[in-house]
Design a protein around this motif. Sequence first.
Motif, short mmCIF file in Angstrom:
data_model
loop_
_atom_site.label_atom_id
_atom_site.label_comp_id
_atom_site.label_asym_id
_atom_site.label_seq_id
_atom_site.Cartn_x
_atom_site.Cartn_y
_atom_site.Cartn_z
N GLY A 258 39.34 53.38 -4.77
CA GLY A 258 38.56 52.48 -5.62
C GLY A 258 38.98 51.03 -5.45
O GLY A 258 40.02 50.73 -4.86
N ASP A 259 38.16 50.15 -5.98
CA ASP A 259 38.42 48.71 -5.88
C ASP A 259 37.76 48.02 -7.08
O ASP A 259 36.56 48.14 -7.28
CB ASP A 259 37.83 48.17 -4.56
N GLU B 283 32.06 44.34 -11.92
CA GLU B 283 31.75 45.45 -11.03
C GLU B 283 33.03 46.14 -10.55
O GLU B 283 34.08 45.50 -10.43
CB GLU B 283 30.97 44.96 -9.81
N ALA B 284 32.93 47.42 -10.28
CA ALA B 284 34.02 48.17 -9.65
C ALA B 284 33.40 49.17 -8.68
O ALA B 284 32.26 49.61 -8.87
CB ALA B 284 34.86 48.90 -10.69
N LYS B 285 34.14 49.50 -7.64
CA LYS B 285 33.61 50.34 -6.57
C LYS B 285 34.49 51.58 -6.41
O LYS B 285 35.71 51.51 -6.47
CB LYS B 285 33.60 49.53 -5.25
N LEU B 286 33.84 52.73 -6.22
CA LEU B 286 34.54 53.99 -5.98
C LEU B 286 33.99 54.66 -4.73
O LEU B 286 32.78 54.64 -4.50
CB LEU B 286 34.38 54.93 -7.18
N THR B 287 34.87 55.24 -3.93
CA THR B 287 34.46 55.96 -2.72
C THR B 287 35.12 57.32 -2.69
O THR B 287 36.34 57.43 -2.90
CB THR B 287 34.85 55.18 -1.45
N ILE B 288 34.32 58.35 -2.46
CA ILE B 288 34.85 59.69 -2.21
C ILE B 288 34.67 59.97 -0.72
O ILE B 288 33.56 59.88 -0.19
CB ILE B 288 34.14 60.75 -3.11
N ARG B 289 35.78 60.24 -0.03
CA ARG B 289 35.76 60.36 1.43
C ARG B 289 35.90 61.82 1.88
O ARG B 289 36.57 62.61 1.23
CB ARG B 289 36.90 59.54 2.05
N GLY B 290 35.24 62.09 3.00
CA GLY B 290 35.38 63.41 3.61
C GLY B 290 34.71 64.52 2.83
O GLY B 290 35.23 65.65 2.77
N PHE C 147 30.92 58.66 0.43
CA PHE C 147 29.92 58.30 -0.57
C PHE C 147 30.52 57.23 -1.48
O PHE C 147 31.54 57.45 -2.14
CB PHE C 147 29.56 59.56 -1.38
N THR C 148 29.88 56.05 -1.51
CA THR C 148 30.39 54.91 -2.28
C THR C 148 29.37 54.48 -3.33
O THR C 148 28.17 54.45 -3.04
CB THR C 148 30.68 53.72 -1.35
N PHE C 149 29.85 54.17 -4.51
CA PHE C 149 28.95 53.65 -5.55
C PHE C 149 29.71 52.68 -6.44
O PHE C 149 30.94 52.65 -6.46
CB PHE C 149 28.35 54.80 -6.38
#
Length: 412
Positions: free
Chosen positions: A337-338, A263-270, A307-309
């Motif tokens: 990301g993480d 798994e990997a996580k991505l977040t777009i902020r603001g 928004f994180t997915f």
Amino acid sequence: MALIVQKFGGTSVGTVERIAQVAEKVKKFREKGDDIVVVVSAMSGETNRLIDLAKQISDDQPVARELDVMVSTGEQVTIALLAMALIKRGVPAVSYTGSQVRILTDSAHTKARILSIDDSNIRADLKAGRVVVVAGFQGVDEQGNITTLGRGGSDTTGVALAAALKADECQIYTDVDGVYTTDPRVVPKAQRLEKITFEEMLEMASLGSKVLQIRSVEFAGKYNVPLRVLHSFQEGPGTLITLDEEESMEQPIISGIAFNRDEAKLTIRGVPDLPGVAFKILGPISSANIEVDMIVQNVAHDNTTDFTFTVHRNDYQSAQQVLEATARELGAREVVGDVNIAKVSIVGVGMRSHAGVASRMFEALAKENINIQMISTSEIKVSVVIEEKYLELAVRALHTAFELDAPARQGD
């Protein structure tokens, strides 16, 4: 007398000696009076060897049609060898490639889907007392082109043939003796399940359990084909996967713990919090043929949203590039990301009739000081995203909390 479809994977037919062992096993079933159709994979390592050859010829991605023509030969070798081994043992047998059976698929090379199966030749051979050996993983499209079904496609071939033939059971022989409450390598006290529903197996397969290919479970559930997972070379009842949900006082709330490290996580902020923003973020991701798993959206007081997915780790870099382009277009603050995350899930049809399952899960993780980053639920599962370094600790804690540990044997 029963009609049984048996599928043997690559490790089960990995050597001539193992093919001989499979032939002995099939012979025993035939001697009981059962009609047997056997589906086999290529010998272990053979498909990878063929793909490597293609890559040596073609520096970039090999042409999909030609790749299918080549990799399908792996199963062709195995069916012929197994048919020979059966005939040597006095068991009449005949082998068929996917195109000879007429397993009709669409034209999506390397990941084709089965459309229909002409079972007339197989039925005629069974009536004549023959064991029919069919190449898994492959078919043919309307134009006569050889196609393959993607990794693990032999499972799907087996289930599809069982559905077409209305077989009494489809037996999947592999290197484990059934479906376990979780991976025994992580939790030594994991127990083999005698029975599990299609729904539960589908969830566990999609959440990281590698016992069966997801498409094969979907197919079996759709056509109500009883599936049994068995060890290729050890005797035992295995695990039956079925439609029935038995109501009993002993039915566990949770059937298993699944997990996925990929798994990997991505977040777009603001991002401006406006109607349609979710589509503007995920639309380009979908267009890039990247599958999204879990989604969380947090709205801030300044009318922006974070928004994180999550995506498969192999898709992380591609998804990040797409998301950064979207961030510039939307005027978002940043993309972070993480890749050091993992997903852990509890699965069980018993959750439908029991309250407090999620809170029990969260309590067990809290006791181990494991922070939950994301949560996703369905009718029969709860999934959480955590730091990858806590994965095995989390699985063990949940396995104990939901009383899935095997009882201690006398003398332990």
